[in-house]
Design an enzyme around this catalytic site. Structure first.
Site, short mmCIF file in Angstrom:
data_model
loop_
_atom_site.label_atom_id
_atom_site.label_comp_id
_atom_site.label_asym_id
_atom_site.label_seq_id
_atom_site.Cartn_x
_atom_site.Cartn_y
_atom_site.Cartn_z
N ASP A 77 -20.60 12.91 -14.86
CA ASP A 77 -22.03 12.67 -14.63
C ASP A 77 -22.28 11.82 -13.38
OD1 ASP A 77 -21.02 10.27 -15.49
OD2 ASP A 77 -22.32 10.07 -17.25
N CYS B 19 0.84 -1.22 0.00
CA CYS B 19 0.00 0.00 0.00
C CYS B 19 0.86 1.25 0.00
CB CYS B 19 -0.90 0.03 1.24
SG CYS B 19 -2.10 -1.29 1.27
#
Ligand code: BEZ
Length: 221
Positions: free
Chosen positions: A138, A46
């Protein structure tokens, strides 16, 4: 990823993050967005991923994409981990250029189908997998990728797919295998020859194949 499909409006969740409480749609505004999850703070893979994301954050900005990470630890842990990440990049003292969501109750991990059943914490609870969600202006889901915790992602590939998503949102084309910006693209099958000729003034070339079918149509966008 139960319940969330390409084209669905992405959930407008509220969350605590390293930049305070956010409502996701307000955070995105009219931009594209990328949300990438991590199994846990202070873990090696990570850290390399976040460091890479930080290093190339200007490339996401250039494309108008707002970045946000998520992991199942607290805001305080995220803030401390961010310092390690930037030090890993030899940029100690510089702020991580994007926020991290604190999903310590795993509410979003469950809602968005991000748990990796093969990676369990010390209390026997699954950690988050490495999910990527790209969200359009959108607010609809344009792409999702799901990697297990043990496989780090390739952030150059994420930029490449964003270039494809943004191009194909504007033009009636599709990008072939290993496409990069500047390469030829393919005319989508639903366009007739006449429509393609009208839409692509740079011309359309068709590769001949044994079937005689004219579906391998290339153009320069
Ligand atoms: C890591 O980030 O290194 C990691 C996290 C959970 C499981 C395996 C690797």
């Amino acid at each position: 990823m139960p319940g969330l499909l390409l084209g669905d409006v992405f959930p407008d969740f509220e969350a605590d993050t390293t930049i305070g409480k956010i409502r996701f749609h307000d955070f995105l505004g009219s931009s594209w967005g990328i949300l990438f999850s991590h199994p846990r703070d202070f873990t090696p893979v990570c850290t390399t991923e976040l460091a890479c994301a930080a290093k190339i954050s200007d490339e996401f900005k250039k494309r108008g994409v707002k970045m946000i990470a998520l992991s199942v630890d607290s805001v305080e842990d995220h803030r401390n981990w961010s310092k390690d990440v930037m030090a890993f990049n030899s940029e100690a003292g510089t702020a991580l250029p994007f926020p991290i969501i604190a999903d310590d109750k795993r509410a979003l991990a469950v809602q968005l189908g991000m748990l990796d059943p093969d990676e369990i914490d010390k209390d026997g609870i699954p950690l988050t997998a490495r999910c990527v969600f790209v969200i359009g202006p959108d607010k609809k889901l344009k792409l999702s990728i799901l990697y297990p915790a043990t496989t780090g992602r390739n952030f150059d590939e994420l930029l490449r797919v964003i270039d494809s998503l943004q191009l194909t949102a504007q033009k009636k084309v599709a990008t072939p295998v290993d496409w990069k910006p500047g390469d030829k693209v393919m005319v989508i099958p639903s366009l007739s020859e006449e429509e393609a000729a009208a839409l692509f003034p740079n011309g359309v070339t068709t590769k001949e194949v044994p079937s005689g079918k004219k579906y391998l149509r290339y153009t320069q966008p």
